[in-house]
Design a protein around this motif. Sequence first.
Motif, short mmCIF file in Angstrom:
data_model
loop_
_atom_site.label_atom_id
_atom_site.label_comp_id
_atom_site.label_asym_id
_atom_site.label_seq_id
_atom_site.Cartn_x
_atom_site.Cartn_y
_atom_site.Cartn_z
N GLN A 1 -11.20 -41.64 -37.78
CA GLN A 1 -12.52 -41.87 -38.37
C GLN A 1 -12.57 -41.35 -39.81
N LEU A 2 -12.06 -40.13 -40.03
CA LEU A 2 -12.09 -39.54 -41.37
C LEU A 2 -11.18 -40.32 -42.33
N GLU A 3 -10.03 -40.76 -41.83
CA GLU A 3 -9.11 -41.54 -42.68
C GLU A 3 -9.76 -42.84 -43.15
N ILE A 4 -10.42 -43.52 -42.25
CA ILE A 4 -11.05 -44.81 -42.60
C ILE A 4 -12.24 -44.59 -43.51
N GLN A 5 -12.99 -43.52 -43.27
CA GLN A 5 -14.12 -43.20 -44.15
C GLN A 5 -13.63 -42.96 -45.57
N ARG A 6 -12.52 -42.24 -45.71
CA ARG A 6 -11.97 -41.97 -47.05
C ARG A 6 -11.46 -43.26 -47.68
N ARG A 7 -10.76 -44.06 -46.92
CA ARG A 7 -10.16 -45.27 -47.47
C ARG A 7 -11.21 -46.25 -47.98
N PHE A 8 -12.34 -46.33 -47.27
CA PHE A 8 -13.35 -47.32 -47.63
C PHE A 8 -14.61 -46.69 -48.21
N ALA A 9 -14.43 -45.49 -48.79
CA ALA A 9 -15.59 -44.77 -49.35
C ALA A 9 -16.27 -45.55 -50.46
#
Length: 369
Positions: free
Chosen positions: A244-252
């Motif tokens: 979840q955190l990885e995807i949030q960062r990638r698509f911030a």
Amino acid sequence: MGRIAVLYSSVGTGHKTAALALSRWIQLESPQWEVQCLDVLSFGSPFVKAFIANSYLEMVKRAPRLWGYFYNAMDDPKARDGVLNSINELTARINLRRLIKRLRSFGPDVIVFTHFFGAGAVAEEFLGSVPVYYVNTDFLSHVFHRNPLFRGWFVASHEAVLQYREDGLTQRVYLTGIPVSPSFLQRIPADQARRSLGLQEDRTTVLVMSGGIGVGPLDDAVSALARRDRWQVLVVCGNNRKRQLEIQRRFADKSNVRVFGYVDPINSLYEACDAVVMKPGGLSSSEVLCLEKPMLIIDPIPGQEQRNSDYLLENGAAKAVFHVKATDHKVEEILEDPSKLRSMVEACRRLKRPYAGRDVARILTRGGN
């Protein structure tokens, strides 16, 4: 008045969700019955619980083909009496003494499982005194679910009924579907659901789900969908907080992407979307069928997910995404073709079983009738 124990194992999330849904249906249908919903693994040693849950998780993450090999190779009546099953039942018997003690203290009139771990051992322990039933939480069955010690079985497809017949089990196999929450009977208009989530009401909205344990090629699917600036993309990562955190960062920097962890209840997200890109878990697929949303299946795990995928594809309720980086084109192909969309929605309507939990509850509380 009676007592019923609903048992699941915390491997993934579907088994627990189905058990909780069934418990709620029992309470609605037979409020005079006392229900206990218990995690079988919580009564064993912490080591066994961690080993069973984590070994499955790690295998489907790192060696899904190996998991599929074992799943399919063990789906043979001979395997039920083989060494691996004997080890499984011995492990269950040794580690579930606390569970047996808890059940004897509760004094159930009926016991029902939504996961096979410990089910055979409990059925043997209570043989002749308390009937033990089994709820399949996938569209097809596995030989470990078809233990002849069980009083009856609840299945989700005609194909599963045939599997039981092949094993000589022709009585008390009930075609009910997979229990989903009663809340799926209460539909929410898409525009209302989008407003509740702070979304634009007039934009194409796509839900992407990786399953409760959060595995699968989420990043590429989200990336493909996110490049459609006029689309809204909702991403559910399940219990995988790291993902979840990885995807949030990638698509911030993408304002059209919203990322969630484990969502319960998930009804509003389902209702807000025009299509669902997902892993084909039995429980989540049953929920989507109930809401008649077109499904696009990505990267099914060999074994139970592949079988679920085959079932949904064969019956026209889903399409396969073979090239994940082109997920947006596959979604567009369906949503912009009224005949394709209508066909998929009609397939969902044929397959859906929103009253599965009610039907299971009635059979359990009426002595198998």
